[in-house]
Design a protein around this motif. Sequence first.
Motif, PDB file in Angstrom:
ATOM      1  N   ASP A  68      -4.902   4.550 -25.205  1.00 54.83           N
ATOM      2  CA  ASP A  68      -5.729   5.346 -23.807  1.00 54.83           C
ATOM      3  C   ASP A  68      -6.269   4.061 -23.306  1.00 54.83           C
ATOM      4  OD1 ASP A  68      -7.980   4.579 -25.580  1.00 54.83           O
ATOM      5  OD2 ASP A  68      -8.217   7.065 -26.056  1.00 54.83           O
ATOM      6  N   ALA A  69      -7.306   3.935 -22.268  1.00 51.24           N
ATOM      7  CA  ALA A  69      -7.867   2.744 -21.775  1.00 51.24           C
ATOM      8  C   ALA A  69      -8.792   2.218 -22.707  1.00 51.24           C
ATOM      9  CB  ALA A  69      -8.350   3.191 -20.547  1.00 51.24           C
ATOM     10  N   ASP A  95       3.085   5.617 -19.412  1.00 54.15           N
ATOM     11  CA  ASP A  95       1.815   6.191 -19.802  1.00 54.15           C
ATOM     12  C   ASP A  95       1.017   4.922 -20.362  1.00 54.15           C
ATOM     13  OD1 ASP A  95       2.230   8.688 -19.260  1.00 54.15           O
ATOM     14  OD2 ASP A  95       3.157   9.118 -21.104  1.00 54.15           O
ATOM     15  N   ALA A  99      -2.515   3.352 -18.874  1.00 49.49           N
ATOM     16  CA  ALA A  99      -3.715   2.837 -19.673  1.00 49.49           C
ATOM     17  C   ALA A  99      -4.236   1.496 -19.202  1.00 49.49           C
ATOM     18  CB  ALA A  99      -3.203   3.168 -20.941  1.00 49.49           C
ATOM     19  N   GLU A 102      -6.110   1.337 -15.938  1.00 53.35           N
ATOM     20  CA  GLU A 102      -7.326   2.184 -16.315  1.00 53.35           C
ATOM     21  C   GLU A 102      -8.210   1.163 -16.898  1.00 53.35           C
ATOM     22  OE1 GLU A 102      -9.216   6.348 -17.905  1.00 53.35           O
ATOM     23  OE2 GLU A 102      -6.958   6.034 -17.752  1.00 53.35           O
TER      24      GLU A 102
END
Length: 240
Positions: A68-69, A95, A99, A102
């Motif tokens: 994730d970020a 994906d 991330a 972001e």
Amino acid sequence: MALIAPPDNSASPFEFRSAELRLVAFAPATLDPVRLEAGLRNKLGGGEHFLTGEQIALDFGSLPETPDAVEVAALAALLRRYSLNLVAARGGNKDQLAAAREAGLIVLSDEGMAPAAPAPQTATTERTPTLIISRPVRTGQQIYARGGDLVVLALVSAGAEVIADGDIHIYAPLRGRALAGARGDTSARIYTTCMEAEIISVGGVYRTLDETLPASLKSKPAQVYLDQERLVIEALSDIN
């Protein structure tokens, strides 16, 4: 009364120019911060190194995880501790790239990582002079020949590190680390009159020599070079 000419508003305040990007790719196989920290410390040490200040692109090609970020930002913070600036990302799935976006990274196509075309070679092309070191390189010291070859005329102690963008010549025992072709020159070589190294690297391919070298190489004159992606250590006496 003096007359003041009005500003020329016809001139554009900016222009677009083509630019070639040349980033160093960082391709993690894991996001485990403990393993990454240990690997960075082992390869780059704790001080200034041959990649200090470089801009880095995160290459997702070897990473099975989808971060994730927050995890991408944590990786960027870890790399900053080693003076590496994570600015972009490439490869991977949508994906992974989402991330990266972001986390504030630029997403590049593979074309964005293409190396700059070499400048035409002419008789007047400037070449970085060979760095010659005549004193011993002590434990904990690092010598870096940026843009050229390195010649060491004295002992390279265990725990010392010698780095060159070109070839490395050591006319004495090599007991520390030697990294030739530090910026990706796979044609670079390492030469020493006494091979006792801890770690050797050519063009980014590393090999640890903690295991016992064969008697034909241990403490003997030797050279190191890349054959495809395999590091070869060869006794100089074997060369015809």
